[in-house]
Each structure stands twice: as C-alpha cells, then as structure tokens.
Design a protein around this motif. Structure first.
Motif, PDB file in Angstrom:
ATOM      1  N   UNK A  40      48.753  18.617  66.457  1.00  0.00           N
ATOM      2  CA  UNK A  40      48.395  19.611  65.460  1.00  0.00           C
ATOM      3  C   UNK A  40      48.781  21.031  65.834  1.00  0.00           C
ATOM      4  N   UNK A  41      49.301  21.194  67.021  1.00  0.00           N
ATOM      5  CA  UNK A  41      49.649  22.526  67.499  1.00  0.00           C
ATOM      6  C   UNK A  41      50.506  23.247  66.470  1.00  0.00           C
ATOM      7  N   UNK A  42      49.943  24.210  65.795  1.00  0.00           N
ATOM      8  CA  UNK A  42      50.670  24.891  64.723  1.00  0.00           C
ATOM      9  C   UNK A  42      50.653  26.403  64.865  1.00  0.00           C
ATOM     10  N   UNK A  43      49.456  26.974  65.000  1.00  0.00           N
ATOM     11  CA  UNK A  43      49.316  28.425  65.025  1.00  0.00           C
ATOM     12  C   UNK A  43      50.188  29.035  66.123  1.00  0.00           C
ATOM     13  N   UNK A  44      50.213  28.375  67.278  1.00  0.00           N
ATOM     14  CA  UNK A  44      50.998  28.899  68.399  1.00  0.00           C
ATOM     15  C   UNK A  44      52.456  29.029  68.006  1.00  0.00           C
ATOM     16  N   UNK A  45      52.988  27.987  67.384  1.00  0.00           N
ATOM     17  CA  UNK A  45      54.402  27.990  67.002  1.00  0.00           C
ATOM     18  C   UNK A  45      54.636  29.038  65.912  1.00  0.00           C
ATOM     19  N   UNK A  46      53.788  29.027  64.900  1.00  0.00           N
ATOM     20  CA  UNK A  46      54.024  29.914  63.768  1.00  0.00           C
ATOM     21  C   UNK A  46      53.963  31.378  64.188  1.00  0.00           C
ATOM     22  N   UNK A  47      53.027  31.711  65.055  1.00  0.00           N
ATOM     23  CA  UNK A  47      52.838  33.114  65.406  1.00  0.00           C
ATOM     24  C   UNK A  47      53.719  33.568  66.568  1.00  0.00           C
ATOM     25  N   UNK A  48      54.158  32.646  67.410  1.00  0.00           N
ATOM     26  CA  UNK A  48      54.925  33.070  68.576  1.00  0.00           C
ATOM     27  C   UNK A  48      56.431  33.011  68.365  1.00  0.00           C
ATOM     28  N   UNK A  49      56.915  31.886  67.868  1.00  0.00           N
ATOM     29  CA  UNK A  49      58.372  31.724  67.816  1.00  0.00           C
ATOM     30  C   UNK A  49      58.879  31.371  66.427  1.00  0.00           C
ATOM     31  N   UNK A  70      43.937  37.829  58.490  1.00  0.00           N
ATOM     32  CA  UNK A  70      44.261  39.241  58.413  1.00  0.00           C
ATOM     33  C   UNK A  70      45.011  39.712  59.640  1.00  0.00           C
ATOM     34  N   UNK A  71      44.517  39.316  60.815  1.00  0.00           N
ATOM     35  CA  UNK A  71      45.166  39.717  62.066  1.00  0.00           C
ATOM     36  C   UNK A  71      46.565  39.120  62.147  1.00  0.00           C
ATOM     37  N   UNK A  72      46.667  37.846  61.752  1.00  0.00           N
ATOM     38  CA  UNK A  72      47.973  37.188  61.807  1.00  0.00           C
ATOM     39  C   UNK A  72      48.971  37.899  60.897  1.00  0.00           C
ATOM     40  N   UNK A 114      53.409  42.194  60.021  1.00  0.00           N
ATOM     41  CA  UNK A 114      53.781  43.497  59.467  1.00  0.00           C
ATOM     42  C   UNK A 114      54.117  44.509  60.558  1.00  0.00           C
ATOM     43  N   UNK A 115      53.223  44.609  61.539  1.00  0.00           N
ATOM     44  CA  UNK A 115      53.394  45.632  62.568  1.00  0.00           C
ATOM     45  C   UNK A 115      53.502  44.978  63.921  1.00  0.00           C
ATOM     46  N   UNK A 116      54.621  44.321  64.159  1.00  0.00           N
ATOM     47  CA  UNK A 116      54.713  43.524  65.374  1.00  0.00           C
ATOM     48  C   UNK A 116      54.715  44.388  66.631  1.00  0.00           C
ATOM     49  N   UNK A 117      54.881  45.702  66.484  1.00  0.00           N
ATOM     50  CA  UNK A 117      54.955  46.500  67.702  1.00  0.00           C
ATOM     51  C   UNK A 117      53.635  47.166  68.071  1.00  0.00           C
ATOM     52  N   UNK A 118      52.723  47.357  67.082  1.00  0.00           N
ATOM     53  CA  UNK A 118      51.500  48.078  67.413  1.00  0.00           C
ATOM     54  C   UNK A 118      50.474  47.175  68.095  1.00  0.00           C
ATOM     55  N   UNK A 119      50.673  46.984  69.392  1.00  0.00           N
ATOM     56  CA  UNK A 119      49.823  46.056  70.135  1.00  0.00           C
ATOM     57  C   UNK A 119      48.373  46.514  70.190  1.00  0.00           C
TER      58      UNK A 119
END
Lengths: 304, 294
Positions: free
Chosen positions: A240-249, B246-248, B253-258
């Motif tokens: 089910x690993x999804x969020x990691x992939x979607x948000x990282x790469x 929201x955070x995601x 949107x703002x990938x640089x503002x860590x």
C-alpha cells in the motif's frame, strides 16, 4: 411426540436469533456492503470494461483486453517489479527487527517498556504526510542532514541526490517505509513474548538449555500465530505504500509502484488519463497477488 | 557459569546502547519537524545543519496563518467567522476523525456482539467475507468508490472519507474478539429476567466490551486522521481539505519553503501525537486484541 415441540421451539429460536442478529448487524452492514463489498465487485467488473472518466454508465465490455494490454505495458511491469522489491526487502527486515527489539525490551520495567514502545510507534502516529515532508528535507541534496552527516563521517565525499538517483531512490523510500512499519509488530511481539508459557521456559532452563535454545525451541513456536499476523499486515502495508512515492518522487527515479501507477492512470493528465477500467485491472492483479502471498504465508506457518 | 552470566550482562548492556541509539533515530524526524518549524530561513537552508535553532522565530507560523482564509465552518446556510485556512483544515480533520470514530464504534460494537453471541443463518459466510475484505488494500476499490460517491453527491465532502472508514471491517473483527469474552450465562440470565434485546445490549454487553470500544475509538481516530490517500482522492476544494492534504498540497505549491512546510507538519502531527500519548494504553490493547486469532 415429545420431540416435536422442542424442535419447533428451536426453529423459532433460530428465527428469533437470525432476526435480532441481523438487526444488530444492520447499521454496520449498510457501510460494509455499501462502501466495501459493492465497490469490490464493481472493481472486478470495471476491469473487464473500457470505462473511463467521461463514461456515464458502465462502459463497454471488452473481456480481458485490459489485462493483455497490462502484460505489454513496460511501465506496469516496472511498477510491479518495484512493488515486489519493496515487499521482499521490507517484510523480512521489519519482522526480524521488531522481533529483536521486542525481545530486548519486553523484560524492562513498565515505564521504560512503554516509553520504547511509544518511540517506535511514533513515526506511524506522526502521519505519512508529515513524515514524508521531513524526510524529503533530510534527504535533500544541499541542505539535508544525510549528506552532511555521511560526509562528516567520511562515508561519501560528494553530495548525493538521494531521491533523484535511481540507484538510491527506492532504497531511501524503503528506509522510510521501514521506520513507519515496525511500530505495530513491536507492540504485538512484546505482548506475545509476555504470554509465552513460563513453566515450559523454566523447565527447559532447569534442563540446562541456553537462552538461544529456549528462544528458538520454546518461545518462537508459541509466537507463530503472531508472526503470521505480522507477516500479513506488513505485506499489505508494503503493497500500500503510496504517500511516500507520491510526495517524494512521483514515481520517478525508478520508484514507480503498482499503487502509484493505479492513481497515476486514473487521475493524472496523461494519454492514459482517466482509464478507470485499465487502472481497475491493475487493482485486481494487486489484490490477487496479496491474496496469494497471504495464503502462502499461512501455508508456510502451518507447516512449521 | 560465571562466563555465561558475564556474557549475558555484556549483551544486555550492548543491546540497551543499540536500543537507545535506535530510539534517538526514531524520534529524530519529529524533532526535526518541530525545531524546523521555529528555525529562520537562514538556519534551514544552511549547508551545515543546525541541530538547535540559532534563533527561534514565529515567522513560519505567521506565514502559515496568513495564507488563504476560510470560514471556520459551514453547516447548511450557517457560516462561521473567517479564520486562516489551516484552522479550517484542522476543524475539518477533527470533525472527520471524531465522526468516523463515533460511527465506527457504534456500528462495530453492535455487529461484533451479534457475530460473537448470536447463532444466525449466514454468520459464517459473513465472517469470512469480513476477514477477506480486511486483507484487501483499500486503494484497490478506490475508483468504484469514487464514482459511487459522486453518484451519491458526496464527493468533495468529508462524508466521502468518513463512510468508507466506517465500512472498513477491522472494527467489527476487533469487537467480535472482545464480545466473545462475555459469558453466555449472563446473557441467558438477562433473557430469563425479561430484558429486551436493546436493554441487554446497553446494560450488559456495552459495559463488558468497554475496553474494546476504547481501543477501537483511539485506533479509528488516529487512522482516520492520517488516512492521506482517501483524503487526496475524495476531497477537492481547499475549504474541505484536511490538515494532511493541506500540507501535501502546500508542498506541491511551495516546494522550497521548508520552514512553512515544517510549521504545517508540526501542526498536523503534534495534536495527534498528544492524543496518542494520552490514550496509548487502550491503543496497545486494541492492536493486540486484533491479532489474537488473527
């Protein structure tokens, strides 16, 4: 003659139990059937049609065409392979690691034990989005702590673009998945170790068995049901690993997985956009694989 | 004998050291979120990471709260006062998690009792269906679920996330385990005394499965809070976002503002961690009970 009233009575009782049983089940069944069972069967049905985002009804029946196109889809094959790599690497390591941690902490005093248990559970509670966001920073090419620390230790001499490099990206994702997967197995193993029959352990110790022997010959067999449960939930979690992939790469750098590819096919604007039937065919294949793996794990555990 | 005990002792000390190092590693990401939320841009983008902020600042939170605003709540025509968007996201998340929790506990307690204590036709079939469904990844049914929700005009509302969570059969499974511990004689005695089904359930069954309900409540609350995938697929408009979603989106949107991202992540993670720490006893119990006979 004497039996007659009794049997009608029990039949009446059965009817009464059935009616009241279903009345108690009703609220739960509405949700279960409505939002799990019906979608489950619709999913199988959709996988045999060409339904897409713009189709109003059910789409046209096209038999197994979605499945044959999947067979020819290299992206899907890559995603399937990556999914397997994730499962095959993470399941045994999660199991072994949580078994070791649990056996090291289960005899500690109550406060310390629950502190450790909480700490290992922390990444699960923190939530996949918050965890991913911070790990992305930690892996960062320029400002990440990994490059800094590894350079300081002399392990690497040049900054590594962890998530951008196909050599490392999948490994990096497995590492995060690992930290968010061990929490539950540790809780389970700690309680399983606490429930091991102490009289058997003592008897073995009297006979001069070493700690290792006691562990593998007495505790381990008794924990088999727990191990089995852990194998199954970890397998499902890894699939089910999804969020990691979607948000990282976003599936780049060789990290595409079936789960992500389903989402991508269904919702991302590509030439395959909105091909619900196609995406559902992948879902069916994924479900079959999980079913097979769970069955296999049951078989293996039973034999032992 | 002496040698072995020395060895055991050495092993114990060594494993304790390893455990402590691991504990540090496992808490580090959270530490990095929380300190990052209060770091200045200079600290965050330094190529030499600062383990401790050189200067504590609220500017990340100021930025977070000055983003797009939204009404605090909208119930029918009733519209709340305007607040920062993130506050609305938090309100949404709490509403969603609490609703999912209440509905799950209520339906699962009833169903679990019926499955454990009533002998009715179709019971075995239903139970095997429940166990099978539990092994299915939720995401597999996502597309049919999505179409169903839009047909029901629930898509882009929090209910579209809540209902599938309630339908997930883990709760029923867990409550069945707990309800099996109720002695049949007590139920029989209640029946003989003329107590109706509802009274038996409310006065005898519920108090006896209370630890189970507690476990399920906290379990559902945390899972629902963090169920990013469902939220991503089901919610579309900014005012309906949950904090995770929201955070995601902010990340995209703002990938640089860590700094901004860390303040958001802290706001998403800290409340749920506090809830977890308060109720962790029930939580542990729930996980364990789910595994027995699993």
């Amino acid at each position: 003659m004497a039996k007659q009233p009794k049997s009608t009575m029990s039949r009446a009782l059965v009817r009464r139990e059935t009616i009241s049983g279903y009345l108690f089940l009703l609220p739960s069944l509405i949700f279960f059937v409505g939002f799990v069972i019906i979608p489950m069967f619709t999913c199988i049905f959709y996988s045999l049609t060409d339904v897409n985002m713009n189709t109003q009804g059910m789409g046209n029946f096209i038999g197994l065409k979605n499945f044959t196109s999947l067979w020819a889809d290299d992206t899907f094959k890559e995603a399937l392979w990556n999914t397997f790599v994730i499962v095959i690497v993470s399941v045994p390591t999660v199991c072994a690691f949580s078994l070791w941690v649990s056996s090291a902490i289960y005899k500690l005093n109550g406060k310390l034990l629950s502190a450790f248990r909480c700490i290992f559970y922390l990444p699960v509670v923190t939530g996949s989005v918050a965890v991913t966001v911070v790990w992305k920073w930690m892996y960062d090419n320029y400002t990440g702590i990994f490059n800094y620390a590894l350079k300081g230790l002399g392990v690497i001499d040049k900054n590594i673009n962890w998530l951008g490099d196909p050599k490392y990206a999948l490994g990096c994702i497995i590492l995060i998945l690992f930290t968010t997967s061990v929490g539950q197995p540790i809780v389970l193993y700690v309680s399983a170790l606490g429930n091991v029959d102490q009289s058997l352990v003592e008897a073995a110790q009297v006979d001069g068995a070493t700690n290792m022997q006691v562990f593998w010959n007495i505790k381990w067999p008794q924990m088999m049901p727990t191990t089995l449960y852990i194998l199954v939930i970890t397998t499902i979690n890894s699939f089910q690993c999804f969020a990691l992939i979607q948000l990282l790469t976003q599936g780049g750098s060789g990290t595409n997985t079936v789960m992500y590819y389903i989402y991508y096919t269904a919702f991302k604007l590509t030439e395959k956009a909105g091909h619900f039937g196609y995406a559902n065919a992948m879902g069916v294949i994924l479900a079959i694989f999980i079913g097979l793996l769970s069955a296999l794990q049951f078989r293996l555990a039973k034999e032992k | 004998m002496k040698i072995t005990s020395n060895r055991t002792k050495a092993y114990r000390i060594l494993s304790l050291i390893v455990l402590i190092l691991l504990a540090v590693a496992f808490t580090f990401p959270l530490y990095w979120i929380v300190t990052g939320a209060f770091k200045t841009g200079q600290d965050i983008y330094a190529t030499t990471p600062h383990l401790w902020p050189t200067e504590w600042t609220m500017s990340n939170f100021d930025k977070l709260f000055s983003r797009r605003s939204a009404p605090l709540f909208e119930i029918g025509t009733l519209v709340g006062p305007t607040v920062p968007g993130v506050i609305r996201w938090l309100v949404n998340t709490v509403f969603m998690s609490v609703m999912a929790m209440i509905l799950t506990c209520l339906t699962a307690a009833m169903a679990g009792y019926a499955l454990a204590k009533k002998r009715f036709i179709g019971r075995t079939l239903l139970f095997s269906l429940i166990v099978c469904a539990m092994a299915l990844p939720k995401q597999v049914i996502l597309i049919p679920l999505l179409r169903e929700m839009s047909a029901l005009h629930l898509w882009d509302s929090l209910w579209a996330v809540i209902f599938p969570t309630v339908g997930w059969p883990f709760g029923v499974f867990l409550m069945k385990q707990f309800a099996e511990g109720i002695p049949g004689e007590i139920l029989e005695a209640a029946r003989v005394d003329g107590a109706g089904e509802i009274r038996t359930f409310a006065t005898i069954v519920l108090p006896m499965v209370k630890p189970g309900v507690g476990a399920l409540a906290i379990f559902t609350f945390i899972n629902s809070w963090n169920d990013y995938f469902m939220q991503l697929v089901m919610l579309a408009s900014n005012a309906n976002y949950t904090i995770s979603l929201g955070i995601a989106t902010m990340q995209a949107e703002t990938s640089v503002d860590l700094g901004l991202l860390m303040s958001g992540a802290a706001l998403a993670a800290v409340p749920i961690i506090i809830v977890f720490l308060i109720f962790q006893k029930y939580f542990t119990q729930g996980i364990t009970m789910g595994a027995v006979k699993g």
